[in-house]
Design an enzyme around this catalytic site. Structure first.
Site, PDB file in Angstrom:
ATOM      1  N   LYS A   1     -22.353  10.017 -14.337  1.00 32.07           N
ATOM      2  CA  LYS A   1     -21.979  10.116 -15.757  1.00 32.07           C
ATOM      3  C   LYS A   1     -21.328   8.913 -15.941  1.00 32.07           C
ATOM      4  CE  LYS A   1     -23.599  14.178 -16.644  1.00 32.07           C
ATOM      5  NZ  LYS A   1     -23.834  14.929 -15.384  1.00 32.07           N
ATOM      6  N   ASP A   2     -21.060   8.392 -17.210  1.00 31.35           N
ATOM      7  CA  ASP A   2     -21.203   7.172 -17.884  1.00 31.35           C
ATOM      8  C   ASP A   2     -19.964   6.873 -16.844  1.00 31.35           C
ATOM      9  OD1 ASP A   2     -22.905   5.562 -19.607  1.00 31.35           O
ATOM     10  OD2 ASP A   2     -23.027   7.299 -19.792  1.00 31.35           O
TER      11      ASP A   2
END
Length: 337
Positions: A74-75
């Site tokens: 995930k970012d």
């Protein structure tokens, strides 16, 4: 990519002004069963990456990092929620409430008989805010409606390529890296190389205007699936299913063996393969297997509002492997805050 599906974005704006402006929630598609050797943690993280969080959870639990698993990356510059599993055979549940982990909140801890496996997730749900919005708002409304009905190109976002992953992939294939890369770094370089070739094919289909239509020799991918079949571009039933976003034309993720595409679709792919021959040959040499990826993504449950002046809020769901920034680029000429 410089090509757009619908003529370029009608407005400008700023994304990620704060981490809270980019919210991502993972949808695994299955739940922990409440018993077993694995402790599943539902975690909210902000401004740290998934691998870093996994290492800090391992330290807190007193286990080797290999005993911590997650489904997807995930970012970093976002607020994200996702599951991690920790393998704790024969051990009681740790007191996670007393773990002091900066930027990490453990929202739930549940036992399961299964570990979380990499890549085994169904989708991601996004809530994004675009600030400093300016431009043609009527055109934006029309574009949002079009994206909701017809989807967007399923290109790999810029974060896939890192700062120099393509250059390092070329160096890897030429044997020019000074040091042998770790398994994870080599994986990043190989993934970037495949992604670039796919994006080149997608860009050509965008230039032709048939990225969302079946053409001669196409391989159709079922929406939300990796399964594909040889499409008949003249079949009314397949044309209907493609129009309704039940199936999509696909592009290559190159590797060993011959592409199963045929006819016109194969000719497009082979032209790109010739232009990117070092990457295509290197991927085969390093054992990557040929796969297919949809050229188009469905943007599920797209909703939008304007909670503040000059601010657009978007919520939507994407199948695993698709990028929110690929949706944004069709709507907003954005800069990052």
């Amino acid at each position: 990519m410089s090509e757009f599906a619908w003529g370029g974005p009608p407005v400008r704006g700023c994304i990620r002004s704060t981490a809270e402006d980019f919210h991502v929630e993972e949808i695994l598609g299955h739940e922990p069963d409440g018993k077993g050797e694995h402790l599943w943690l539902w975690v909210e993280k902000r401004e740290c990456n998934t691998v870093e969080v996994a290492g800090r959870l391992a330290d807190a639990a007193g286990v080797h990092p290999r005993q911590v698993s997650f489904a997807g990356l995930k970012d970093r510059n976002a607020v994200t929620r996702q599951y991690f599993s920790i393998h704790l055979p024969g051990r009681d549940d740790p007191d996670t409430a007393n773990w002091a982990l900066d930027g990490i909140r453990i929202l739930q801890a549940v036992r399961s008989s299964r570990k979380i496996k990499r890549g085994r997730l169904k989708a991601n749900r996004f809530r994004l805010r675009v600030r400093e919005l300016e431009g043609d708002m009527d055109a934006l409304e029309a574009r949002l409606a079009t994206v909701s009905r017809q989807g967007v190109p399923n290109g790999f976002g810029e974060q896939r390529f890192g700062g120099n992953n393509i250059a390092r992939a070329h160096a890897l294939f030429r044997g020019e890296l000074r040091r042998k890369p770790s398994k994870s770094k080599r994986g990043f370089y190989l993934s970037a190389a495949r992604s670039l070739v796919f994006n080149k094919v997608l860009a050509e289909r965008l230039r032709r205007g048939d990225w969302h239509q079946l053409i001669d020799g196409d391989l159709a991918v079922l929406d939300g699936s990796r399964s594909f079949f040889a499409a008949d571009a003249a079949d009314p039933e397949q044309i209907r299913r493609c129009t309704e976003l039940d199936i999509h034309p696909s592009g290559p993720l190159p590797g060993r063996g011959e592409s199963p595409a045929a006819g016109e679709a194969a000719a497009i792919e082979q032209t790109v393969f010739a232009e990117q021959s070092e990457l295509v040959e290197g991927l085969a040499k390093f054992g990557m297997q040929q796969e297919r990826r949809a050229l188009r993504m469905r943007v599920k449950d797209l909703e939008w509002s304007y909670p503040e002046p000059h601010t657009l809020e978007l919520t939507f769901e994407l199948n695993t492997g698709s990028y929110a920034t690929s949706v944004l680029r069709e709507l907003v000429d954005y800069k990052e805050g």
